[in-house]
Scaffold this active site. Structure first.
Site, PDB file in Angstrom:
ATOM      1  N   HIS A  37       0.818  -1.223   0.000  1.00 30.46           N
ATOM      2  CA  HIS A  37       0.000   0.000   0.000  1.00 30.46           C
ATOM      3  C   HIS A  37       0.853   1.276   0.000  1.00 30.46           C
ATOM      4  O   HIS A  37       0.749   2.076  -0.942  1.00 30.46           O
ATOM      5  CB  HIS A  37      -1.016  -0.048   1.153  1.00 30.46           C
ATOM      6  CG  HIS A  37      -1.696   1.248   1.449  1.00 30.46           C
ATOM      7  ND1 HIS A  37      -2.492   1.898   0.523  1.00 30.46           N
ATOM      8  CD2 HIS A  37      -1.670   2.053   2.544  1.00 30.46           C
ATOM      9  CE1 HIS A  37      -2.939   3.036   1.061  1.00 30.46           C
ATOM     10  NE2 HIS A  37      -2.463   3.147   2.278  1.00 30.46           N
ATOM     11  N   HIS A  63       3.655   6.988   5.379  1.00 26.32           N
ATOM     12  CA  HIS A  63       2.434   7.648   5.844  1.00 26.32           C
ATOM     13  C   HIS A  63       1.601   6.855   6.848  1.00 26.32           C
ATOM     14  O   HIS A  63       0.881   7.457   7.645  1.00 26.32           O
ATOM     15  CB  HIS A  63       1.563   8.117   4.661  1.00 26.32           C
ATOM     16  CG  HIS A  63       0.685   7.059   4.067  1.00 26.32           C
ATOM     17  ND1 HIS A  63       1.086   6.230   3.058  1.00 26.32           N
ATOM     18  CD2 HIS A  63      -0.607   6.687   4.364  1.00 26.32           C
ATOM     19  CE1 HIS A  63       0.100   5.407   2.740  1.00 26.32           C
ATOM     20  NE2 HIS A  63      -0.936   5.658   3.531  1.00 26.32           N
ATOM     21  N   ASP A  64       1.678   5.519   6.833  1.00 26.84           N
ATOM     22  CA  ASP A  64       0.882   4.738   7.795  1.00 26.84           C
ATOM     23  C   ASP A  64       1.728   4.146   8.923  1.00 26.84           C
ATOM     24  O   ASP A  64       1.224   3.341   9.709  1.00 26.84           O
ATOM     25  CB  ASP A  64       0.119   3.605   7.070  1.00 26.84           C
ATOM     26  CG  ASP A  64      -1.196   4.086   6.453  1.00 26.84           C
ATOM     27  OD1 ASP A  64      -1.810   5.032   7.007  1.00 26.84           O
ATOM     28  OD2 ASP A  64      -1.613   3.523   5.420  1.00 26.84           O
ATOM     29  N   GLU A  67       0.407   5.625  12.396  1.00 27.44           N
ATOM     30  CA  GLU A  67      -0.991   5.242  12.621  1.00 27.44           C
ATOM     31  C   GLU A  67      -1.144   3.731  12.861  1.00 27.44           C
ATOM     32  O   GLU A  67      -1.948   3.308  13.683  1.00 27.44           O
ATOM     33  CB  GLU A  67      -1.819   5.663  11.397  1.00 27.44           C
ATOM     34  CG  GLU A  67      -3.306   5.662  11.649  1.00 27.44           C
ATOM     35  CD  GLU A  67      -4.073   6.291  10.493  1.00 27.44           C
ATOM     36  OE1 GLU A  67      -3.839   7.478  10.206  1.00 27.44           O
ATOM     37  OE2 GLU A  67      -4.891   5.575   9.883  1.00 27.44           O
ATOM     38  N   ASP A  68      -0.370   2.937  12.170  1.00 25.96           N
ATOM     39  CA  ASP A  68      -0.631   1.490  12.180  1.00 25.96           C
ATOM     40  C   ASP A  68       0.481   0.621  12.759  1.00 25.96           C
ATOM     41  O   ASP A  68       0.357  -0.609  12.753  1.00 25.96           O
ATOM     42  CB  ASP A  68      -0.934   1.011  10.749  1.00 25.96           C
ATOM     43  CG  ASP A  68      -2.220   1.610  10.207  1.00 25.96           C
ATOM     44  OD1 ASP A  68      -3.098   1.952  11.024  1.00 25.96           O
ATOM     45  OD2 ASP A  68      -2.339   1.752   8.987  1.00 25.96           O
ATOM     46  N   ASP A 124      -3.366   8.322  -1.317  1.00 24.31           N
ATOM     47  CA  ASP A 124      -3.812   7.317  -0.342  1.00 24.31           C
ATOM     48  C   ASP A 124      -5.263   6.930  -0.631  1.00 24.31           C
ATOM     49  O   ASP A 124      -5.617   5.749  -0.717  1.00 24.31           O
ATOM     50  CB  ASP A 124      -3.670   7.934   1.065  1.00 24.31           C
ATOM     51  CG  ASP A 124      -3.939   6.956   2.199  1.00 24.31           C
ATOM     52  OD1 ASP A 124      -3.729   5.745   2.019  1.00 24.31           O
ATOM     53  OD2 ASP A 124      -4.326   7.432   3.293  1.00 24.31           O
TER      54      ASP A 124
HETATM   55  N1  LIG Z   1      -9.827  -0.396   0.660  1.00 23.95           N
HETATM   56  C1  LIG Z   1      -9.039  -1.173   1.422  1.00 23.95           C
HETATM   57  N2  LIG Z   1      -8.468  -0.638   2.550  1.00 23.95           N
HETATM   58  C2  LIG Z   1      -7.677  -1.442   3.287  1.00 23.95           C
HETATM   59  C3  LIG Z   1      -7.420  -2.782   2.925  1.00 23.95           C
HETATM   60  N3  LIG Z   1      -6.588  -3.305   3.851  1.00 23.95           N
HETATM   61  C4  LIG Z   1      -6.312  -2.348   4.728  1.00 23.95           C
HETATM   62  N4  LIG Z   1      -6.984  -1.206   4.416  1.00 23.95           N
HETATM   63  C5  LIG Z   1      -6.915   0.055   5.178  1.00 23.95           C
HETATM   64  O1  LIG Z   1      -8.155   0.250   5.833  1.00 23.95           O
HETATM   65  C6  LIG Z   1      -8.341   1.660   6.077  1.00 23.95           C
HETATM   66  C7  LIG Z   1      -9.764   2.017   5.832  1.00 23.95           C
HETATM   67  O2  LIG Z   1     -10.539   1.343   6.744  1.00 23.95           O
HETATM   68  P1  LIG Z   1     -11.287   2.116   7.904  1.00 23.95           P
HETATM   69  O3  LIG Z   1     -12.063   1.092   8.666  1.00 23.95           O
HETATM   70  O4  LIG Z   1     -12.035   3.251   7.310  1.00 23.95           O
HETATM   71  O5  LIG Z   1     -10.111   2.691   8.762  1.00 23.95           O
HETATM   72  P2  LIG Z   1      -9.656   2.295  10.231  1.00 23.95           P
HETATM   73  O6  LIG Z   1      -9.329   0.806  10.151  1.00 23.95           O
HETATM   74  O7  LIG Z   1      -8.444   3.152  10.441  1.00 23.95           O
HETATM   75  O8  LIG Z   1     -10.826   2.634  11.099  1.00 23.95           O
HETATM   76  C8  LIG Z   1      -7.388   2.416   5.148  1.00 23.95           C
HETATM   77  O9  LIG Z   1      -6.527   3.125   6.003  1.00 23.95           O
HETATM   78  P3  LIG Z   1      -5.672   4.401   5.573  1.00 23.95           P
HETATM   79  O10 LIG Z   1      -4.755   3.990   4.458  1.00 23.95           O
HETATM   80  O11 LIG Z   1      -5.104   4.974   6.806  1.00 23.95           O
HETATM   81  O12 LIG Z   1      -6.649   5.419   4.902  1.00 23.95           O
HETATM   82  P4  LIG Z   1      -7.958   6.215   5.433  1.00 23.95           P
HETATM   83  O13 LIG Z   1      -9.107   5.386   4.961  1.00 23.95           O
HETATM   84  O14 LIG Z   1      -7.875   6.342   6.913  1.00 23.95           O
HETATM   85  O15 LIG Z   1      -7.866   7.518   4.737  1.00 23.95           O
HETATM   86  C9  LIG Z   1      -6.738   1.292   4.328  1.00 23.95           C
HETATM   87  O16 LIG Z   1      -5.358   1.509   4.041  1.00 23.95           O
HETATM   88  C10 LIG Z   1      -8.040  -3.311   1.744  1.00 23.95           C
HETATM   89  O17 LIG Z   1      -7.873  -4.470   1.371  1.00 23.95           O
HETATM   90  N5  LIG Z   1      -8.829  -2.459   1.030  1.00 23.95           N
HETATM   91 MN   LIG Z   2      -2.858   4.668   3.844  1.00 23.49          MN
END
Ligand SMILES: Nc1nc2c(ncn2[C@@H]2O[C@H](COP(=O)(O)OP(=O)(O)O)[C@@H](OP(=O)(O)OP(=O)(O)O)[C@H]2O)c(=O)[nH]1
Ligand SMILES: [Mn+2]
Length: 180
Positions: A37, A63-64, A67-68, A124
Site C-alpha cells: 500500500h 504515511h501509515d 498510525e498502524d 492514499d
Molecule cells: N480499501 C481497502 N483498505 C484497506 C485494505 N486493507 C487495509 N486497508 C486500510 O483500511 C483503512 C480504511 O478502513 P477504515 O475502517 O475506514 O479505517 P480504520 O481501520 O483506520 O478505522 C485504510 O486506512 P488508511 O490507508 O489509513 O486510509 P484512510 O481510509 O484512513 O484515509 C486502508 O489503508 C483493503 O484491502 N482495502
Molecule cells: Mn494509507
C-alpha cells in the site's frame, strides 16, 4: 539535495516502512503484504502524477507507520527530519479518538492541510478506493463500502486543486459510483 542522497533517502524509507509493516496484511482476499500500500501510494505520485518532490515521496512511503505500527513521530524526526515528519503528522489519524470522530476530522482538516499532505492524502484515497473497486475488504459489509466511498468524496473535495491527475482518477471512481 544531491541526486545520490535522494535515492539513498528513498531506499531508507522503503526499508524502514517494510520493517515496521512486516507483520501486517491488507484486508483483501489474498492478504497482500501491507507494505504494497505505501509503495503503491508513492508510485501513484511518481508514475501517475509526475511528482518528484522527495519530501512528498518519503512521507508517502512512511504515511501509515505511526498510525498502524509502533513508530513514533520522534523516531521519524530523528531518522528522516522535520519536513517529512510534519507531512506524516498531518496525514495521521489520532487513534485514541473514536472512529466516527477520526472520520469527521479528516473532512474538517483536509482543506487547510499543506499541499504536500494533500498530495499524499489524495494518492492514499485513490489507492484505497481502487482496492475497494476490486473487492470488499475482509469483514466489511457492502453498506460499509458504500459509506467509505461517500466519506472519501467529502475528504477529497477538501483536497482539490492540488494534483489534477489524481483528482481526475478519483472523479472517474466517484462518477462510476453515482456520487458525481
Ligand atoms: N480499501 C481497502 N483498505 C484497506 C485494505 N486493507 C487495509 N486497508 C486500510 O483500511 C483503512 C480504511 O478502513 P477504515 O475502517 O475506514 O479505517 P480504520 O481501520 O483506520 O478505522 C485504510 O486506512 P488508511 O490507508 O489509513 O486510509 P484512510 O481510509 O484512513 O484515509 C486502508 O489503508 C483493503 O484491502 N482495502
Ligand atoms: Mn494509507
Amino acid at each position: 539535495m544531491a541526486q545520490e542522497d535522494v535515492l539513498i533517502n528513498l531506499i531508507e524509507c522503503v526499508d524502514f516502512a517494510a520493517i515496521k509493516h512486516r507483520n501486517q496484511r491488507r484486508k483483501d482476499s489474498d492478504s497482500t503484504p501491507y507494505i504494497n500500500h505505501p509503495i503503491g501510494v508513492a508510485r501513484i505520485l511518481t508514475h501517475e502524477a509526475g511528482i518528484q518532490d522527495i519530501v512528498i515521496l518519503q512521507a508517502a512511503l512512511l504515511h501509515d507507520t505511526v498510525e498502524d505500527t509502533d513508530t513514533t513521530f520522534d523516531e521519524l524526526e530523528k531518522k528522516f527530519g522535520k519536513a517529512v515528519t510534519n507531512v506524516v503528522r498531518e496525514v495521521t489519524d489520532d487513534k485514541s479518538l473514536p472512529s466516527e470522530e477520526r472520520k469527521r476530522l479528516q473532512i474538517v482538516h483536509a482543506p487547510t492541510s499543506s499541499p504536500e499532505a494533500k498530495a499524499v492524502k489524495l494518492a492514499d484515497k485513490l489507492y484505497n478506493l481502487r482496492d475497494l473497486c476490486k473487492g470488499t475488504p475482509r469483514g466489511w459489509s457492502s453498506k460499509r463500502c458504500e459509506e467509505y466511498f461517500k466519506w472519501s468524496k467529502k475528504v477529497v473535495d477538501g483536497l482539490r486543486g492540488t494534483c489534477p491527475i489524481i483528482e481526475s482518477e478519483l472523479d472517474k471512481i466517484f462518477t462510476a459510483r453515482g456520487l458525481i
